[in-house]
Design a protein around this motif. Structure first.
Motif, PDB file in Angstrom:
ATOM      1  N   THR A   1     -24.865  21.056  63.274  1.00 59.00           N
ATOM      2  CA  THR A   1     -24.268  20.432  62.386  1.00 59.00           C
ATOM      3  C   THR A   1     -24.060  20.493  61.136  1.00 59.00           C
ATOM      4  OG1 THR A   1     -26.514  18.369  62.631  1.00 59.00           O
ATOM      5  CG2 THR A   1     -25.205  18.729  64.648  1.00 59.00           C
ATOM      6  N   GLY A   2     -25.400  20.951  60.570  1.00 57.82           N
ATOM      7  CA  GLY A   2     -24.912  21.080  58.868  1.00 57.82           C
ATOM      8  C   GLY A   2     -24.436  22.449  58.576  1.00 57.82           C
ATOM      9  N   MET A   3     -24.151  23.090  59.649  1.00 55.10           N
ATOM     10  CA  MET A   3     -23.175  23.968  59.339  1.00 55.10           C
ATOM     11  C   MET A   3     -22.085  24.068  59.265  1.00 55.10           C
ATOM     12  SD  MET A   3     -22.766  27.844  61.204  1.00 55.10           S
ATOM     13  CE  MET A   3     -22.188  27.127  63.451  1.00 55.10           C
ATOM     14  N   ILE A   4     -21.519  23.158  60.186  1.00 53.41           N
ATOM     15  CA  ILE A   4     -20.221  22.244  60.363  1.00 53.41           C
ATOM     16  C   ILE A   4     -19.984  21.685  59.669  1.00 53.41           C
ATOM     17  CG2 ILE A   4     -18.360  21.068  62.092  1.00 53.41           C
ATOM     18  CD1 ILE A   4     -20.023  22.396  64.486  1.00 53.41           C
ATOM     19  N   ASN A   5     -20.522  20.742  59.021  1.00 51.92           N
ATOM     20  CA  ASN A   5     -20.860  20.301  57.916  1.00 51.92           C
ATOM     21  C   ASN A   5     -20.233  20.221  56.561  1.00 51.92           C
ATOM     22  OD1 ASN A   5     -20.409  17.654  56.169  1.00 51.92           O
ATOM     23  ND2 ASN A   5     -22.507  17.012  56.715  1.00 51.92           N
ATOM     24  N   ALA A   6     -21.690  21.778  56.225  1.00 44.75           N
ATOM     25  CA  ALA A   6     -21.075  22.499  55.099  1.00 44.75           C
ATOM     26  C   ALA A   6     -19.546  22.932  54.750  1.00 44.75           C
ATOM     27  CB  ALA A   6     -22.372  23.402  54.687  1.00 44.75           C
ATOM     28  N   LEU A   7     -19.551  23.656  55.934  1.00 47.26           N
ATOM     29  CA  LEU A   7     -18.364  24.465  56.062  1.00 47.26           C
ATOM     30  C   LEU A   7     -17.108  23.654  55.918  1.00 47.26           C
ATOM     31  CD1 LEU A   7     -18.844  26.712  59.040  1.00 47.26           C
ATOM     32  CD2 LEU A   7     -18.336  27.978  57.040  1.00 47.26           C
ATOM     33  N   LEU A   8     -16.628  22.885  56.862  1.00 44.93           N
ATOM     34  CA  LEU A   8     -15.759  21.602  56.816  1.00 44.93           C
ATOM     35  C   LEU A   8     -15.743  20.676  55.020  1.00 44.93           C
ATOM     36  CD1 LEU A   8     -15.894  19.251  59.766  1.00 44.93           C
ATOM     37  CD2 LEU A   8     -14.375  21.390  59.134  1.00 44.93           C
ATOM     38  N   ALA A   9     -16.783  20.514  54.747  1.00 40.01           N
ATOM     39  CA  ALA A   9     -16.830  20.580  53.339  1.00 40.01           C
ATOM     40  C   ALA A   9     -16.358  21.722  52.353  1.00 40.01           C
ATOM     41  CB  ALA A   9     -18.391  19.832  53.134  1.00 40.01           C
ATOM     42  N   SER A  10     -16.147  22.967  52.223  1.00 43.24           N
ATOM     43  CA  SER A  10     -16.141  23.881  51.443  1.00 43.24           C
ATOM     44  C   SER A  10     -14.703  24.177  51.712  1.00 43.24           C
ATOM     45  CB  SER A  10     -16.921  25.457  51.651  1.00 43.24           C
ATOM     46  OG  SER A  10     -17.089  25.969  52.884  1.00 43.24           O
ATOM     47  N   ILE A  11     -13.862  23.782  53.231  1.00 45.80           N
ATOM     48  CA  ILE A  11     -12.662  24.060  52.993  1.00 45.80           C
ATOM     49  C   ILE A  11     -11.023  22.969  52.769  1.00 45.80           C
ATOM     50  CG2 ILE A  11     -13.000  25.825  54.664  1.00 45.80           C
ATOM     51  CD1 ILE A  11     -12.253  23.887  56.994  1.00 45.80           C
ATOM     52  N   ILE A  12     -11.945  21.828  53.197  1.00 44.31           N
ATOM     53  CA  ILE A  12     -10.976  20.553  52.838  1.00 44.31           C
ATOM     54  C   ILE A  12     -10.642  20.524  51.629  1.00 44.31           C
ATOM     55  CG2 ILE A  12     -10.936  18.432  52.814  1.00 44.31           C
ATOM     56  CD1 ILE A  12     -12.863  17.942  55.235  1.00 44.31           C
ATOM     57  N   PRO A  13     -11.402  20.838  50.361  1.00 41.78           N
ATOM     58  CA  PRO A  13     -10.883  20.651  49.288  1.00 41.78           C
ATOM     59  C   PRO A  13      -9.578  21.307  48.780  1.00 41.78           C
ATOM     60  CG  PRO A  13     -13.467  20.701  49.129  1.00 41.78           C
ATOM     61  CD  PRO A  13     -12.678  20.353  50.485  1.00 41.78           C
ATOM     62  N   THR A  14     -10.140  22.600  49.310  1.00 40.91           N
ATOM     63  CA  THR A  14      -8.721  24.606  49.342  1.00 40.91           C
ATOM     64  C   THR A  14      -7.769  23.758  50.334  1.00 40.91           C
ATOM     65  OG1 THR A  14     -10.958  25.020  49.524  1.00 40.91           O
ATOM     66  CG2 THR A  14      -8.564  26.223  49.799  1.00 40.91           C
ATOM     67  N   ILE A  15      -8.082  23.491  51.053  1.00 39.95           N
ATOM     68  CA  ILE A  15      -6.516  22.577  52.078  1.00 39.95           C
ATOM     69  C   ILE A  15      -6.105  21.396  50.803  1.00 39.95           C
ATOM     70  CG2 ILE A  15      -5.498  21.318  54.338  1.00 39.95           C
ATOM     71  CD1 ILE A  15      -8.162  22.771  55.027  1.00 39.95           C
ATOM     72  N   ILE A  16      -6.651  20.419  50.619  1.00 43.01           N
ATOM     73  CA  ILE A  16      -5.889  18.930  50.143  1.00 43.01           C
ATOM     74  C   ILE A  16      -5.376  19.844  48.637  1.00 43.01           C
ATOM     75  CG2 ILE A  16      -6.584  17.269  48.335  1.00 43.01           C
ATOM     76  CD1 ILE A  16      -8.580  16.592  50.878  1.00 43.01           C
ATOM     77  N   LEU A  17      -6.141  20.779  47.605  1.00 42.98           N
ATOM     78  CA  LEU A  17      -5.994  20.839  46.771  1.00 42.98           C
ATOM     79  C   LEU A  17      -4.834  22.176  47.247  1.00 42.98           C
ATOM     80  CD1 LEU A  17      -9.365  21.734  44.449  1.00 42.98           C
ATOM     81  CD2 LEU A  17      -7.637  20.122  44.450  1.00 42.98           C
ATOM     82  N   MET A  18      -4.274  23.019  47.892  1.00 42.25           N
ATOM     83  CA  MET A  18      -3.463  23.818  48.371  1.00 42.25           C
ATOM     84  C   MET A  18      -1.793  22.995  49.067  1.00 42.25           C
ATOM     85  SD  MET A  18      -3.746  27.134  48.349  1.00 42.25           S
ATOM     86  CE  MET A  18      -3.006  28.052  49.422  1.00 42.25           C
ATOM     87  N   ILE A  19      -2.075  21.746  49.353  1.00 44.26           N
ATOM     88  CA  ILE A  19      -1.181  21.360  49.405  1.00 44.26           C
ATOM     89  C   ILE A  19      -0.602  20.206  48.088  1.00 44.26           C
ATOM     90  CG2 ILE A  19      -0.409  19.717  50.503  1.00 44.26           C
ATOM     91  CD1 ILE A  19      -2.022  20.263  53.787  1.00 44.26           C
ATOM     92  N   VAL A  20      -1.478  19.735  47.855  1.00 47.38           N
ATOM     93  CA  VAL A  20      -1.083  18.975  46.248  1.00 47.38           C
ATOM     94  C   VAL A  20      -1.064  19.643  45.182  1.00 47.38           C
ATOM     95  CG1 VAL A  20      -1.578  17.692  45.114  1.00 47.38           C
ATOM     96  CG2 VAL A  20      -2.208  17.001  47.448  1.00 47.38           C
TER      97      VAL A  20
END
Length: 189
Positions: A74-93
């Motif tokens: 769960t820590g692995m999935i959590n850290a992966l999501l936390a590291s890619i979500i900003p990129t996805i948001i920033l790429m779009i915005v």
């Protein structure tokens, strides 16, 4: 509590790691080693070396492994999501917003101004690694490895993964030679 800390730490890294993987490495070090103390400097160095030998973005590789090490799958999935979500948001915005302003001098100046800051961050981290390597190997061995690495990576263009793999293989193959037992009594001159 760990899951929230993991998410916030890697989310911050994702938000502030402007410039890609190399820019995020000092941020990962700050969050993981200095702030949260999930890893020691030696552990971080080992993870960084291994992550560099594998294909793909370094930030997600390190996030996944560190998240797993701290809090399992769960820590692995959590850290992966936390590291890619900003990129996805920033790429779009940012891409939709900055696309209309890309020719403006302030946008070009902003992107150019970030480069020296990233350079300083990498230089500080490099110095920390050199300082630790000279303590472990000694000045001479550390200097020789730096020169060889510079020649092979910088001048010959050999991928760092090959150098790291060779050094790992050498460390595995090398067997510590037992130190000769000191003789009791005096030696003949």
């Amino acid at each position: 509590m760990h899951q929230t800390q993991i998410f916030l730490s890697f989310f911050r890294i994702g938000m502030l790691g402007y410039g890609g993987g190399p820019a995020s490495i000092p941020l990962v070090h700050k969050e993981v080693v200095e702030k949260n103390k999930w890893l020691t400097d030696d552990d971080f160095s080992d993870i960084l070396a291994m992550a560099n030998t594998l294909p793909g973005p370094i930030n997600t590789k390190m996030a996944g492994y560190i998240g797993f090490r701290v809090a399992g799958y769960t820590g692995m999935i959590n850290a992966l999501l936390a590291s890619i979500i900003p990129t996805i948001i920033l790429m779009i915005v940012l891409l939709t917003t900055l696309a209309s302003f890309k020719d403006q001098p302030w946008v070009q100046g902003m992107t150019k101004a970030v480069l020296p800051v990233v350079g300083v961050m990498l230089a500080v981290l490099t110095w920390d690694f050199f300082d630790k390597s000279k303590k472990g190997l000694g000045w001479m061995a550390a200097a020789i490895l730096i020169i060889i690495s510079f020649l092979t990576i910088g001048l010959l263009g050999i991928h760092p993964g090959f150098i790291i793999a060779i050094l790992l293989a050498a460390a595995i193959i090398k067997k510590d030679k037992p130190k000769p037992a000191q003789e009791k009594g005096g030696e003949a001159s």
